[in-house]
Design an enzyme around this catalytic site. Structure first.
Site, PDB file in Angstrom:
ATOM      1  N   ARG A 134      -1.295  -7.814 -21.482  1.00 40.57           N
ATOM      2  CA  ARG A 134      -1.811  -7.224 -22.737  1.00 40.57           C
ATOM      3  C   ARG A 134      -0.995  -6.247 -23.517  1.00 40.57           C
ATOM      4  NH1 ARG A 134      -4.367  -2.661 -22.408  1.00 40.57           N
ATOM      5  NH2 ARG A 134      -6.233  -3.076 -23.924  1.00 40.57           N
ATOM      6  N   GLU A 191       0.541  -7.433   7.963  1.00 40.69           N
ATOM      7  CA  GLU A 191       0.717  -5.902   8.244  1.00 40.69           C
ATOM      8  C   GLU A 191       1.719  -5.486   7.152  1.00 40.69           C
ATOM      9  OE1 GLU A 191      -0.860  -3.463   9.839  1.00 40.69           O
ATOM     10  OE2 GLU A 191      -2.155  -5.168   9.787  1.00 40.69           O
ATOM     11  N   ASP A 233      -3.569   2.090 -28.018  1.00 32.03           N
ATOM     12  CA  ASP A 233      -2.608   2.995 -28.357  1.00 32.03           C
ATOM     13  C   ASP A 233      -2.684   3.976 -27.044  1.00 32.03           C
ATOM     14  OD1 ASP A 233      -4.342   5.045 -28.871  1.00 32.03           O
ATOM     15  OD2 ASP A 233      -3.830   4.831 -31.244  1.00 32.03           O
ATOM     16  N   PRO A 288       1.017  -1.276  -0.074  1.00 34.10           N
ATOM     17  CA  PRO A 288      -0.024  -0.092   0.108  1.00 34.10           C
ATOM     18  C   PRO A 288       0.901   1.250  -0.049  1.00 34.10           C
ATOM     19  CG  PRO A 288      -0.589  -1.440   1.802  1.00 34.10           C
ATOM     20  CD  PRO A 288       0.598  -2.131   1.200  1.00 34.10           C
TER      21      PRO A 288
HETATM   22  C1  9D3 Z   1      -5.330  -2.091   7.822  1.00 30.43           C
HETATM   23  C2  9D3 Z   1      -3.935  -2.363   7.820  1.00 30.43           C
HETATM   24  N1  9D3 Z   1      -3.026  -1.207   7.545  1.00 30.43           N
HETATM   25  C3  9D3 Z   1      -2.684  -0.584   8.832  1.00 30.43           C
HETATM   26  C4  9D3 Z   1      -2.544   0.801   8.544  1.00 30.43           C
HETATM   27  C5  9D3 Z   1      -1.940  -1.427   6.746  1.00 30.43           C
HETATM   28  C6  9D3 Z   1      -2.101  -2.403   5.507  1.00 30.43           C
HETATM   29  C7  9D3 Z   1      -1.332  -3.581   5.546  1.00 30.43           C
HETATM   30  C8  9D3 Z   1      -1.391  -4.405   4.543  1.00 30.43           C
HETATM   31  C9  9D3 Z   1      -3.143  -2.427   4.699  1.00 30.43           C
HETATM   32  C10 9D3 Z   1      -3.327  -3.471   3.602  1.00 30.43           C
HETATM   33  C11 9D3 Z   1      -2.209  -4.232   3.660  1.00 30.43           C
HETATM   34  C12 9D3 Z   1      -2.555  -5.503   2.509  1.00 30.43           C
HETATM   35  N2  9D3 Z   1      -2.500  -4.734   1.268  1.00 30.43           N
HETATM   36  C13 9D3 Z   1      -1.539  -5.053   0.468  1.00 30.43           C
HETATM   37  O1  9D3 Z   1      -0.463  -5.700   0.571  1.00 30.43           O
HETATM   38  C14 9D3 Z   1      -1.376  -4.247  -0.787  1.00 30.43           C
HETATM   39  C15 9D3 Z   1      -2.234  -3.249  -1.458  1.00 30.43           C
HETATM   40  C16 9D3 Z   1      -3.518  -2.698  -0.896  1.00 30.43           C
HETATM   41  O2  9D3 Z   1      -4.096  -2.898   0.081  1.00 30.43           O
HETATM   42  N3  9D3 Z   1      -4.402  -1.767  -1.503  1.00 30.43           N
HETATM   43  C17 9D3 Z   1      -3.604  -1.076  -2.639  1.00 30.43           C
HETATM   44  N4  9D3 Z   1      -2.538  -1.894  -3.390  1.00 30.43           N
HETATM   45  C18 9D3 Z   1      -1.850  -2.846  -2.578  1.00 30.43           C
HETATM   46  S1  9D3 Z   1      -0.425  -3.477  -3.369  1.00 30.43           S
HETATM   47  C19 9D3 Z   1      -0.504  -4.507  -1.701  1.00 30.43           C
END
Ligand code: 9D3
Length: 243
Positions: A153, A115, A168, A88
């Protein structure tokens, strides 16, 4: 392109990579995809891959050693490698990044879970941290599939000529115009007359107008990235005049 994916849940990839475009790209030899289970790279007798966070707090963190060991084994002998971590905290994925990644010969995608991943993984070997958007998922597997789909793709030869022409970089910037198919009337709703006219120039102009109108109302920030033609400017001022 060769793509390796490191994940605790390899089975969730199977139905999607065995359907549609991904299946076809693999069958044609244009995409060579392998899945690796991170748990197999644990040297712990309980096959543990996660541990409690230093400093306390909720949840578990993926340990560095299994990931580093896995990447060393999986990617050995790859000359240039892009090592992607789905997180994230990553840069937002977009079409430009998809095009860039489609030009690589080898990608390795590490799927984050729990986490998160021990920060030293990012420091040691990750070249790209990528997020697919500002919403909370449970892990990096769906993001990895999203990236893989968008990139595959764009590999030359994966789509037919018609589809690649429509894909494109120019037409990808605007939202699409409305699409219709038969019947010409459905529950009293008519297909716009111009689409039945057979006048290809009028149809082209109507579609451009509709695409600009939707983009202006729904995603105005996209218009800043677009080089507007004289026709676009004319159509846009008409759209703005309509309020
Ligand atoms: C609610 C947990 N959060 C605490 C502030 C942190 C958190 C940790 C791990 C939130 C989501 C995740 C799991 N998500 C991913 O590993 C992830 C993700 C996403 O949640 N949203 C958009 N892109 C991605 S890429 C990997």
């Amino acid at each position: 392109m060769q793509c390796d994916i490191l994940t605790l849940f390899p089975e969730v990839f199977e139905p999607y990579i065995n359907s549609g475009i991904l299946r076809r790209a693999r069958a044609k030899g244009l995409l060579e995809l392998k899945l690796y289970n991170l748990r197999q790279y644990s040297e712990n007798k309980h096959l543990q891959v996660d541990d409690v966070p230093y400093g306390g707090g909720p949840g578990m963190v993926l340990k560095p050693e299994p990931i580093l060991r896995a990447v060393e084994t999986i990617a050995q002998g790859q000359k240039s490698k892009r090592v992607i971590l789905t997180t994230p905290q990553g840069q937002p994925f977009n079409q430009q990044l998809a095009r860039e990644l489609a030009g690589e010969a080898y990608l390795l995608i590490i799927c984050g879970r729990y986490e998160g991943v021990d920060e030293r993984v990012a420091q040691q070997l990750v070249t790209d941290e990528i997020s697919i958007g500002d919403y909370v998922l449970t892990g990096g597997e769906l993001p990895a599939l999203t990236i893989l789909d968008a990139v595959t793709r764009l590999i030359p030869g994966v789509l037919g000529n018609d589809a690649s022409a429509a894909a494109d970089s120019f037409s990808e910037v605007l939202l699409d115009y409305p699409h219709y198919t038969r019947p010409a009337e459905y529950k009293g709703l008519q297909v716009p007359e111009v689409l039945l006219s057979g006048n290809h120039e009028q149809i082209r102009r109507w579609r451009r107008y509709q695409a600009l109108k939707r983009t202006y109302h729904r995603r105005p920030e996209l218009l800043n990235e677009l080089g507007l033609s004289d026709e676009d400017k004319e159509l846009l001022s008409k759209i703005k005049g309509e309020g």
